[in-house]
Design a protein around this motif. Structure first.
Motif, short mmCIF file in Angstrom:
data_model
loop_
_atom_site.label_atom_id
_atom_site.label_comp_id
_atom_site.label_asym_id
_atom_site.label_seq_id
_atom_site.Cartn_x
_atom_site.Cartn_y
_atom_site.Cartn_z
N LYS A 124 0.82 -1.22 0.00
CA LYS A 124 0.00 0.00 0.00
C LYS A 124 0.86 1.26 0.00
CE LYS A 124 -4.04 -1.72 2.59
NZ LYS A 124 -4.72 -1.60 3.89
N LEU A 125 2.16 1.10 0.23
CA LEU A 125 3.04 2.26 0.32
C LEU A 125 3.77 2.52 -0.99
CD1 LEU A 125 4.74 1.82 3.82
CD2 LEU A 125 2.48 2.70 3.25
N THR A 126 4.14 3.76 -1.19
CA THR A 126 4.96 4.14 -2.32
C THR A 126 6.41 4.17 -1.85
OG1 THR A 126 3.18 5.55 -3.13
CG2 THR A 126 5.37 5.92 -4.06
N ALA A 127 7.27 3.41 -2.52
CA ALA A 127 8.68 3.40 -2.13
C ALA A 127 9.23 4.82 -2.17
CB ALA A 127 9.47 2.49 -3.06
N GLY A 128 9.91 5.18 -1.10
CA GLY A 128 10.49 6.52 -1.03
C GLY A 128 9.52 7.60 -0.59
N GLY A 129 8.28 7.22 -0.30
CA GLY A 129 7.27 8.19 0.15
C GLY A 129 7.57 8.67 1.57
N ASP A 130 6.89 9.74 1.95
CA ASP A 130 7.14 10.35 3.27
C ASP A 130 6.09 9.85 4.26
OD1 ASP A 130 7.91 11.88 5.40
OD2 ASP A 130 7.66 13.82 4.40
N TYR A 131 6.47 8.89 5.09
CA TYR A 131 5.55 8.28 6.05
C TYR A 131 6.06 8.49 7.47
CZ TYR A 131 3.80 5.97 1.87
OH TYR A 131 3.28 5.73 0.63
N SER A 132 5.13 8.60 8.38
CA SER A 132 5.50 8.74 9.78
C SER A 132 4.66 7.82 10.65
CB SER A 132 5.28 10.18 10.27
OG SER A 132 6.21 11.06 9.71
N PHE A 133 5.24 7.45 11.79
CA PHE A 133 4.47 6.74 12.80
C PHE A 133 4.34 7.66 14.01
CE2 PHE A 133 8.91 5.49 13.54
CZ PHE A 133 9.07 5.74 14.89
N PHE A 134 3.28 7.45 14.78
CA PHE A 134 3.11 8.27 15.98
C PHE A 134 2.17 7.55 16.94
CE2 PHE A 134 -1.21 10.15 15.67
CZ PHE A 134 -1.56 9.72 14.40
N CYS A 135 2.09 8.09 18.16
CA CYS A 135 1.12 7.62 19.15
C CYS A 135 -0.02 8.61 19.15
CB CYS A 135 1.77 7.55 20.54
SG CYS A 135 0.56 7.21 21.85
N SER A 136 -1.27 8.09 19.03
CA SER A 136 -2.43 8.98 18.92
C SER A 136 -3.10 9.28 20.27
CB SER A 136 -3.44 8.43 17.91
OG SER A 136 -4.06 7.26 18.40
N PHE A 137 -2.51 8.81 21.36
CA PHE A 137 -3.02 9.22 22.69
C PHE A 137 -2.95 10.75 22.74
CE2 PHE A 137 -3.08 10.02 27.19
CZ PHE A 137 -3.75 8.96 27.77
N PRO A 138 -4.00 11.41 23.26
CA PRO A 138 -4.04 12.87 23.19
C PRO A 138 -2.75 13.54 23.69
CG PRO A 138 -6.14 12.05 23.94
CD PRO A 138 -5.22 10.85 23.84
N GLY A 139 -2.20 14.38 22.86
CA GLY A 139 -1.01 15.14 23.22
C GLY A 139 0.31 14.44 23.00
N HIS A 140 0.27 13.13 22.75
CA HIS A 140 1.54 12.38 22.65
C HIS A 140 2.28 12.57 21.32
CE1 HIS A 140 0.86 9.27 26.12
NE2 HIS A 140 0.52 10.51 26.46
N TRP A 141 1.52 12.91 20.26
CA TRP A 141 2.16 12.91 18.94
C TRP A 141 3.30 13.91 18.81
CZ3 TRP A 141 2.29 17.18 15.77
CH2 TRP A 141 1.42 18.23 16.09
N THR A 142 3.27 14.97 19.63
CA THR A 142 4.33 15.97 19.50
C THR A 142 5.69 15.39 19.88
OG1 THR A 142 3.82 16.77 21.71
CG2 THR A 142 2.83 17.97 19.87
N LEU A 143 5.69 14.44 20.82
CA LEU A 143 6.96 13.81 21.22
C LEU A 143 7.10 12.41 20.65
CD1 LEU A 143 7.27 14.69 25.03
CD2 LEU A 143 8.72 15.50 23.17
#
Ligand code: CO
Length: 150
Positions: A124-143
């Motif tokens: 489902k991904l495009t090789a070389g694409g810009d992907y990120s992972f994060f935690c979606s608990f409120p407020g956590h994504w900034t860190l």
């Protein structure tokens, strides 16, 4: 010439031998802690992988209601909006909006001492694409975020 050919054959044999090692490497383990941090800022999936399994271990002690963590994969451009919508969705929804098609893969939210995993469909991904992972608990994504490279 003969020496160079021999070197090429040796290199080819060595790279063939690497195959099973790379195939076994289609997975990563990431830790989240009570200080609202992941232990990895980047996860790299080998291009030979079709599926990539991510295991999230919460190595802290806090309950998921106070310091829950999940692992969510999105396009980097979608991160903030998915996080904002997710925060409003609540813990029973694992802090993700129902049917959010921007979410490529996600785990449930876990608390201290728990672990969970998810299999990412790399087709489902495009090789070389810009992907990120994060935690979606409120407020956590900034860190709690990092790059997912494929
Ligand atoms: Co978190």
């Amino acid at each position: 010439m003969k020496v160079k050919l021999k070197q090429m054959v040796v290199a080819a044999v060595l790279s063939l031998g690497m195959g099973p090692v790379l195939a076994a490497n289609c997975e990563a383990t990431i830790e989240g802690n009570d200080a609202m941090k992941f232990n990895l800022g980047e996860i790299v999936a080998n291009k030979s992988c079709k599926k990539f399994t991510v295991t999230l271990k919460h190595v802290g002690k806090a309950p998921k209601s106070a310091m829950g963590h999940n692992w969510v994969l999105v396009k980097t451009a979608d991160l903030q909006a998915v996080a904002t919508d997710g925060a409003a969705a609540g813990l029973p929804k694992n802090y993700l909006k129902d049917g959010d098609t921007r979410v490529i893969a996600s785990t449930k939210v876990v608390g201290g001492g728990e672990s969970t995993s998810v299999s990412v469909d790399l087709t489902k991904l495009t090789a070389g694409g810009d992907y990120s992972f994060f935690c979606s608990f409120p407020g956590h994504w900034t860190l709690m975020k990092g790059k997912f490279k494929y």
